[in-house]
Design a protein around this motif. Sequence first.
Motif, mmCIF file in Angstrom:
data_model
loop_
_atom_site.group_PDB
_atom_site.id
_atom_site.type_symbol
_atom_site.label_atom_id
_atom_site.label_comp_id
_atom_site.label_asym_id
_atom_site.label_seq_id
_atom_site.Cartn_x
_atom_site.Cartn_y
_atom_site.Cartn_z
ATOM 1 N N LEU A 119 0.878 -1.021 -0.133
ATOM 2 C CA LEU A 119 0.036 0.128 -0.124
ATOM 3 C C LEU A 119 0.958 1.294 -0.061
ATOM 4 O O LEU A 119 0.732 2.333 -0.650
ATOM 5 N N ARG A 120 1.830 1.220 0.823
ATOM 6 C CA ARG A 120 2.775 2.581 0.915
ATOM 7 C C ARG A 120 3.328 2.646 -0.578
ATOM 8 O O ARG A 120 3.655 3.898 -0.872
ATOM 9 N N ARG A 121 3.884 1.631 -1.230
ATOM 10 C CA ARG A 121 4.296 1.770 -2.444
ATOM 11 C C ARG A 121 3.450 2.237 -3.382
ATOM 12 O O ARG A 121 4.024 3.164 -4.171
ATOM 13 N N ARG A 122 2.366 1.697 -3.556
ATOM 14 C CA ARG A 122 1.549 2.186 -4.658
ATOM 15 C C ARG A 122 1.066 3.818 -4.124
ATOM 16 O O ARG A 122 1.054 4.415 -5.185
ATOM 17 N N ILE A 123 0.864 4.043 -3.080
ATOM 18 C CA ILE A 123 0.858 5.592 -2.708
ATOM 19 C C ILE A 123 1.868 6.331 -3.028
ATOM 20 O O ILE A 123 1.567 7.612 -3.609
ATOM 21 N N SER A 124 2.887 5.909 -2.664
ATOM 22 C CA SER A 124 4.115 6.682 -3.348
ATOM 23 C C SER A 124 4.496 6.874 -4.672
ATOM 24 O O SER A 124 5.013 7.845 -5.160
ATOM 25 N N ASP A 125 3.883 5.863 -5.493
ATOM 26 C CA ASP A 125 3.976 5.807 -6.895
ATOM 27 C C ASP A 125 2.894 6.647 -7.756
ATOM 28 O O ASP A 125 3.072 7.021 -8.635
ATOM 29 N N ALA A 126 2.015 7.081 -6.843
ATOM 30 C CA ALA A 126 0.879 7.718 -7.422
ATOM 31 C C ALA A 126 1.253 9.354 -7.758
ATOM 32 O O ALA A 126 1.794 9.770 -7.259
ATOM 33 N N THR A 127 0.484 9.596 -8.625
ATOM 34 C CA THR A 127 0.598 10.981 -9.381
ATOM 35 C C THR A 127 -0.168 11.877 -8.650
ATOM 36 O O THR A 127 -1.288 11.438 -8.295
ATOM 37 N N ASP A 128 0.048 13.237 -9.210
ATOM 38 C CA ASP A 128 -1.039 14.195 -8.555
ATOM 39 C C ASP A 128 -2.558 13.923 -9.487
ATOM 40 O O ASP A 128 -3.387 14.127 -8.667
ATOM 41 N N ASP A 129 -2.278 13.579 -10.659
ATOM 42 C CA ASP A 129 -3.449 13.211 -11.261
ATOM 43 C C ASP A 129 -4.272 12.012 -10.590
ATOM 44 O O ASP A 129 -5.511 11.949 -10.629
ATOM 45 N N ASP A 130 -3.561 11.043 -10.121
ATOM 46 C CA ASP A 130 -4.148 9.932 -9.672
ATOM 47 C C ASP A 130 -4.885 10.392 -8.111
ATOM 48 O O ASP A 130 -5.842 10.084 -7.995
ATOM 49 N N LEU A 131 -4.320 11.214 -7.560
ATOM 50 C CA LEU A 131 -4.775 11.668 -6.396
ATOM 51 C C LEU A 131 -6.137 12.422 -6.526
ATOM 52 O O LEU A 131 -6.938 11.953 -5.703
ATOM 53 N N LEU A 132 -6.229 13.243 -7.439
ATOM 54 C CA LEU A 132 -7.269 14.308 -7.689
ATOM 55 C C LEU A 132 -8.408 13.409 -8.378
ATOM 56 O O LEU A 132 -9.538 13.567 -7.863
ATOM 57 N N ARG B 149 -19.714 2.982 -8.798
ATOM 58 C CA ARG B 149 -19.083 1.643 -7.886
ATOM 59 C C ARG B 149 -17.998 0.992 -8.670
ATOM 60 O O ARG B 149 -16.981 0.654 -8.462
ATOM 61 N N LYS B 150 -18.463 0.645 -10.071
ATOM 62 C CA LYS B 150 -18.034 -0.075 -10.816
ATOM 63 C C LYS B 150 -16.584 0.425 -11.497
ATOM 64 O O LYS B 150 -15.736 0.048 -11.811
ATOM 65 N N LEU B 151 -16.783 1.772 -11.573
ATOM 66 C CA LEU B 151 -15.376 2.487 -12.013
ATOM 67 C C LEU B 151 -14.350 2.559 -11.127
ATOM 68 O O LEU B 151 -13.176 2.837 -11.374
ATOM 69 N N THR B 152 -14.700 2.179 -9.779
ATOM 70 C CA THR B 152 -13.603 2.185 -8.673
ATOM 71 C C THR B 152 -12.558 1.281 -8.997
ATOM 72 O O THR B 152 -11.378 1.523 -8.735
ATOM 73 N N THR B 153 -12.743 0.332 -9.830
ATOM 74 C CA THR B 153 -11.662 -0.708 -10.010
ATOM 75 C C THR B 153 -11.138 -0.680 -11.366
ATOM 76 O O THR B 153 -10.202 -1.065 -11.750
ATOM 77 N N GLY B 154 -11.390 0.558 -12.035
ATOM 78 C CA GLY B 154 -10.697 1.062 -13.402
ATOM 79 C C GLY B 154 -9.913 1.991 -13.188
ATOM 80 O O GLY B 154 -9.181 2.359 -12.216
ATOM 81 N N ASP B 155 -9.402 2.396 -14.420
ATOM 82 C CA ASP B 155 -8.153 3.717 -14.336
ATOM 83 C C ASP B 155 -8.902 5.106 -14.091
ATOM 84 O O ASP B 155 -9.317 5.751 -15.179
ATOM 85 N N LEU B 156 -8.923 5.346 -12.792
ATOM 86 C CA LEU B 156 -9.558 6.557 -12.698
ATOM 87 C C LEU B 156 -8.960 7.963 -13.255
ATOM 88 O O LEU B 156 -9.648 8.757 -13.633
ATOM 89 N N SER B 157 -7.709 7.805 -13.177
ATOM 90 C CA SER B 157 -7.068 8.929 -13.739
ATOM 91 C C SER B 157 -7.249 9.017 -15.292
ATOM 92 O O SER B 157 -7.650 10.254 -15.987
ATOM 93 N N ALA B 158 -7.435 8.066 -16.104
ATOM 94 C CA ALA B 158 -7.572 7.931 -17.517
ATOM 95 C C ALA B 158 -9.146 8.393 -17.725
ATOM 96 O O ALA B 158 -9.552 9.160 -18.740
ATOM 97 N N HIS B 159 -9.795 7.756 -16.738
ATOM 98 C CA HIS B 159 -11.497 8.233 -16.835
ATOM 99 C C HIS B 159 -11.608 9.555 -16.899
ATOM 100 O O HIS B 159 -12.333 10.351 -17.631
#
Length: 335
Positions: A23-36, A117-127
């Motif tokens: 979890l820490r690794r994935r959060i660290s790898d996340a971009t500002d786009d991912d966070l928003l 809810r279905k979008l949760t498992t997809g690529d939110l940043s791309a969406h």
Amino acid sequence: MHINWATAVPFPDYPDPELQKELRRRISDATDDDLLAAYLHWTENRIAAAWSRAANDLEDEVARELEHVDALRKPLGTHFSLRYLKAHDRLRDAMLQACDASSAAAREARMVCDQLRKLTTGDLSAHYQTGPNDEQAPAGRLGIVMDQLGRIESELRSALKAHRDAMHDVALRERDLKSFIASEHSVAVEDIHAMSPAMFEQTVAALARRDGHTILRSSGGSRDLGADVITMAPDGSRVVLQCKHRQGGRGKVGSPDVQTLNGTARPEHKADIVIAVTNGSFTKPAVDFARNHDIRLLDCSRLRRWATWGEPLLSVVGIGEAGGNDVSTGWWSPA
């Protein structure tokens, strides 16, 4: 990504150290786009859930109101039955429309929630990069649902208020009618039944005067040529009335009497409006003849409306809205 690991929200202490590390690794790898994107998605879900609950609550409320409408008693046999029924039908139609609309809005809100809810498992940043403002996207349709719920609720409140106002109006009219019946201006049909024919003619003239008519003739005689009472209505119309009294209210007026009236009222008396009035009833041939020759019939039931309840003569016989009463009959107005 810029993230403050010293935030007041502590990182969960998972029993499995590998899970915590991943979890820490994935959060660290996340971009500002991912966070928003994640925050936008989380916020959309919260809003969608709130509006879905609101849609369900409105759907339930409309269903309850419709049950209440269907449980209302429909009063029959009173002078105000038509007003009750019209108000009831208007409210029920509005409730049925609101029921359909609220059910559709609730279904749409639930569908938005499911799709989010279905979008949760997809690529939110791309969406969010490809079409965050697309009205066909789940969250984009939330605005439509919100507008629908606002409109439905407004129409529901308006329909309920209109029904309450109509019932209040009926209650006031019932009060005014009771007050009029208790006044000296009201003449009971039972008293009319006990009158002599001459007194009946004079009473008809007095009732017309009560309505604001100018009395030109107040009683008939052997040479009246079918016109017992002649008046000038408030609108200037010349009204010729033939009075046929039946002792105790029993007995019918036949076609020959109405034919006699038809032969003289307009040619001899220059009538604009011709009325045959009785405290009894009319035979079917008399009714048919009167209909074909534009003669208004006023039988015992209509006489009660006029004499006892104070509804204006011309209204009772179905001519316009007939104003100009000298006497206040606040309960009366066209239904």
